[in-house]
Design a protein around this motif. Structure first.
Motif, short mmCIF file in Angstrom:
data_model
loop_
_atom_site.label_atom_id
_atom_site.label_comp_id
_atom_site.label_asym_id
_atom_site.label_seq_id
_atom_site.Cartn_x
_atom_site.Cartn_y
_atom_site.Cartn_z
N PHE A 44 -10.13 -4.03 8.49
CA PHE A 44 -9.69 -5.26 7.85
C PHE A 44 -9.73 -5.18 6.32
O PHE A 44 -9.02 -5.93 5.66
N PHE A 45 -10.47 -4.22 5.77
CA PHE A 45 -10.38 -4.02 4.32
C PHE A 45 -8.99 -3.48 3.97
O PHE A 45 -8.42 -3.83 2.93
N ARG A 46 -8.46 -2.59 4.81
CA ARG A 46 -7.10 -2.12 4.62
C ARG A 46 -6.12 -3.29 4.68
O ARG A 46 -5.22 -3.44 3.85
N ASP A 47 -6.31 -4.18 5.68
CA ASP A 47 -5.44 -5.34 5.85
C ASP A 47 -5.47 -6.22 4.60
O ASP A 47 -4.43 -6.72 4.13
N GLU A 48 -6.66 -6.45 4.06
CA GLU A 48 -6.79 -7.31 2.89
C GLU A 48 -6.13 -6.69 1.66
O GLU A 48 -5.56 -7.40 0.83
N LEU A 49 -6.18 -5.37 1.54
CA LEU A 49 -5.51 -4.72 0.41
C LEU A 49 -4.00 -4.81 0.56
O LEU A 49 -3.27 -5.03 -0.41
N GLU A 50 -3.53 -4.69 1.80
CA GLU A 50 -2.08 -4.82 2.04
C GLU A 50 -1.62 -6.23 1.70
O GLU A 50 -0.52 -6.42 1.14
N ARG A 51 -2.43 -7.22 2.04
CA ARG A 51 -2.07 -8.61 1.69
C ARG A 51 -1.86 -8.76 0.18
O ARG A 51 -1.06 -9.57 -0.27
#
Lengths: 504, 59
Positions: free
Chosen positions: B16-23
Motif C-alpha cells: 500500500f505504500f506503492r499504492d499511495e505513491l502512485e496516487r
C-alpha cells in the motif's frame, strides 16, 4: 466449526493479510478469522483467540495461514476461498513495455534499477530482520534507504549510517514513518504547501504535526527528512540528523530549519547544536520534553511543536493561527483524564505537558521521568496517556493509524468507567493513513456518550491534518463536532485545555 | 545524496505504500520481494557469509 488452509512458502505483506482477514470476518456466518504468516507470535495470537488448530501448529513461518471459525462448513469454506483468492490474485502488478510485452515485477534491487535507473530512494517496510540486508544493498547501489521497518538492531543501524556517510547517502530510519521530500509523501505524510521551512525529525507523527501546523497557518515546507526514532541516541550519535541538517543548509529552497526529536543524549545534542550554529540560516530546535534553553545566535528553542512551528513561521512573515478560546468545564475531583493516542510523538508531547503541569497521579506506557509505568497497558487508571502504536498493542494488528479497531474498543471501555472524565484522542490524516479515521471512530464515540447518561464525559480531539489531504480535514472536524466532541487545532492546545479542566 | 529533487522510489514490502505513491504520481517500482532463503535462518546466515566473501573478492 473451524477450518484451516495453509499456503506453503508464500509471502505477502502483513498489512495486505490483515485487510484480507478483516474483510472475511464480515462474511456471513464468520465468527472469527485470521490471515497471517505462521510466525510464533501469530500462532500465540491464534491460541489467545481460540483458533489455533493442529494444522496451524505445524505450519512454518514462511507459510501463510488462513483460519476461519464459522457457523457452518459451507460458510467456512466460502471464507477460506475468498481469502485465498485475495491472497493469490492482484498481488503482482504487471505493466506493458512500450513494445506491448508484459514484464514481471523485479525481484532484486539491481533489476529494479534497470527499470528505474534514477531511483534515489528505497522505501523498505519488510519484517525487521530482513531490512538491514536490503538497506545495505541499496547503499551499495547508490540509493538512499528509507527504513520504515523497526526491530533493526543498534549495530545494524550504526553500520548502515556509517556506510551512508562514506558514500554521500543518507539512511532515513529505521522506524521512520514519515518523509516528505520535494512534495512527495513517503510512508505516512501530509499533502502540505511547498515553502521555505525545512524539517529534520526523529519523530514521525511529530513531523506530520509540524508540517500540518505550518500549512494550516499559511506556510509551507521545503522538505521533511525523517531520521528514525533512535538517531539521537548515544550509540548512533545523530548521524542522520547531522546529514539532514547539512542537506537543508545547502538546499536553496530552505530558508529556516526545524530540528525535532524526543530528548537526545546530551553529548549528541551538544554536537548537533554546535553544527547547527554554523549554519547560515535560523534553526529552531524542538527536543520534546527536553530542557528549555535560552535562544542564542541563529538557534531558538521550543519545548512543544506548536511553539516550534510558530517560531519557524515568524521567520517567513507568518505566525501560527491562534487557537479559538475553548470553553471547558471543570473536572469533578477524583475524576481522570485518559489520552488514547495513535501518534507516538503526539502522545509524548501530551505526557510531557501533563507532567510539567503537575497532573498526578500520571501513568503511561511511554517511559518518561515523572510518569509511572502502567502495570498493564490494557488497564489504564488514574490519569493515563497511552501510545497505542507501541509494540504491545500492535502484535498481530496493523498500526492504529491504519486500523482503528483497538482504540475504538478502548474508547468504549474507558467511557464505561465512572472515574473517566475526559478522553483525549488524535486523528492523523494524510497518505498512508486511514481513509476516514473519524468516521471509523463514530460508532465508538456515540457508544461512549451513551454509556455515560450522567453527561459528565467530555471528549476532546485533535485532527492532525492539512486541508489539502486526501481525507478532507474540514469534513473530519465537522463529524467530530456533530458527535459532541470538542476539537483543537494543535495537540498542545488540546492538552492545555484538558489541564485547565483539571485545575478548574 | 540527492533527496530533494526528482523523487523516484523502489518500494520493498508493504504494497500500500506503492499504492499511495502512485496516487501522488510519484514514479515507483515495487519489488516482488520474498524472504531470502525462504525464511530459513541457517541458510540466510550462509548467504550473508557468501555475500561478504564475494564483496571481499571484488577489486
Amino acid at each position: 466449526m473451524i477450518q484451516t488452509r495453509v499456503k506453503e512458502n508464500f509471502y505477502q505483506d502483513s498489512v495486505k493479510l490483515m485487510r484480507i482477514a478483516s474483510s472475511i470476518r464480515n462474511m456471513e456466518g464468520v465468527e472469527e478469522a485470521s490471515v497471517s504468516m505462521a510466525t510464533p507470535t501469530n500462532l500465540e495470537l491464534l491460541e489467545r483467540i481460540g483458533i489455533l488448530t493442529p494444522e496451524a501448529q505445524v505450519a512454518s513461518p514462511d507459510d501463510i495461514l488462513i483460519v476461519v471459525r464459522a457457523a457452518s462448513e459451507e460458510q467456512c469454506h466460502a471464507a477460506l476461498e475468498a481469502a485465498e483468492t485475495a491472497i493469490c490474485g492482484g498481488g503482482e502488478r504487471v505493466a506493458l513495455e512500450e513494445d506491448g510485452d508484459t514484464f514481471q515485477a523485479p525481484k532484486s534491487l539491481e533489476r529494479a534499477l534497470d527499470y528505474m535507473p534514477e531511483a534515489n530512494i528505497a522505501l523498505i517496510s519488510v519484517p525487521g530482520k530482513y531490512a538491514f540486508s536490503l538497506a545495505d544493498q541499496a547503499l551499495d547501489l547508490g540509493v538512499n534507504p528509507m527504513i520504515f521497518s523497526d526491530n533493526v538492531s543498534v549495530e545494524e543501524e550504526r553500520t548502515l549510517k556509517k556506510k551512508a556517510v562514506e558514500k554521500g547517502l543518507i539512511v532515513m530510519g529505521p522506524d521512520c514513518g514519515t518523509c516528505i521530500l520535494d512534495g512527495a509523501c513517503l510512508g505516512f505524510g501530509n499533502q502540505v504547501r511547498r515553502g521555505p521551512i525545512g524539517i529534520v525529525g526523529a519523530a514521525g507523527t511529530g513531523i506530520q504535526e509540524l508540517a500540518c501546523l505550518i500549512h494550516q497557518s499559511g506556510g509551507g515546507i521545503s522538505h521533511a527528512i525523517g531520521t528514525g526514532g533512535r538517531d539521537l541516541s548515544r550509540d548512533i550519535g545523530g548521524i542522520s540528523m547531522l546529514q539532514g541538517l547539512e542537506c537543508l543548509a545547502r538546499d536553496e529552497s530552505t530558508q529556516v530549519i526545524l530540528l525535532l526529536s524526543k530528548p537526545a543524549d546530551p553529548a549528541v545534542a551538544d554536537h548537533i547544536l554546535e553544527r547547527a550554529r554554523q549554519v547560515a540560516k535560523p534553526v529552531i530546535v524542538c527536543f520534546l520534553g527536553g530542557k528549555r534553553r535560552p535562544d542564542e545566535g541563529n538557534l531558538q528553542f521550543a519545548d512543544t511543536m506548536d511553539l516550534a512551528a510558530d517560531l519557524a513561521l515568524r521567520h517567513t512573515g507568518l505566525t501560527i493561527t491562534a487557537p479559538e478560546s475553548a470553553k471547558t468545564d471543570s473536572i469533578v475531583e477524583g475524576k481522570h483524564i485518559r489520552a488514547l493516542y495513535t501518534g507516538g510523538s503526539l502522545a509524548y508531547e501530551a505526557l510531557y505537558l501533563f507532567r510539567e503541569a503537575g497532573v498526578a497521579p500520571l501513568f503511561s506506557n511511554i517511559h518518561m521521568d515523572g510518569a509511572a509505568e502502567l502495570a498493564d497497558p490494557m488497564r489504564p487508571h488514574d490519569h493515563t496517556v497511552l501510545d497505542l502504536g507501541d509494540d504491545v498493542f500492535t502484535v498481530g494488528r496493523a498500526h492504529p493509524m491504519i486500523n482503528p479497531e483497538l482504540r475504538n474498543d478502548m474508547i468504549a471501555a474507558q467511557a464505561a468507567e465512572a472515574d473517566t472524565a475526559v478522553l483525549l484522542l488524535d486523528f492523523v490524516l494524510g497518505y498512508g493513513c486511514h481513509p476516514d479515521p473519524v468516521g471509523a471512530a463514530l460508532p465508538a464515540l456515540e457508544k461512549a456518550f451513551a454509556l455515560r447518561p450522567d453527561g459528565r464525559l467530555r471528549i476532546l480531539a485533535h485532527v492532525c491534518g492539512a486541508d489539502s489531504d486526501p481525507q478532507d480535514l474540514c469534513a473530519q472536524e465537522e463529524k467530530l463536532l456533530r458527535a459532541g466532541v470538542q476539537t483543537f487545532r494543535s495537540n498542545a492546545d488540546m492538552v492545555r485545555a484538558a489541564i485547565r479542566m483539571l485545575h478548574g | 545524496m540527492d533527496i530533494t529533487h526528482k523523487i523516484q522510489v523502489i518500494n520493498v514490502g508493504l504494497e500500500f505504500f506503492r499504492d499511495e505513491l502512485e496516487r501522488q504520481e510519484i514514479p515507483v517500482v515495487h519489488l516482488d520481494w520474498h524472504p531470502p532463503a525462504q525464511g530459513n535462518s541457517a541458510v540466510l546466515q550462509l548467504l550473508k557469509q557468501l555475500r561478504g566473501t564475494k564483496k571481499e573478492a571484488q577489486p
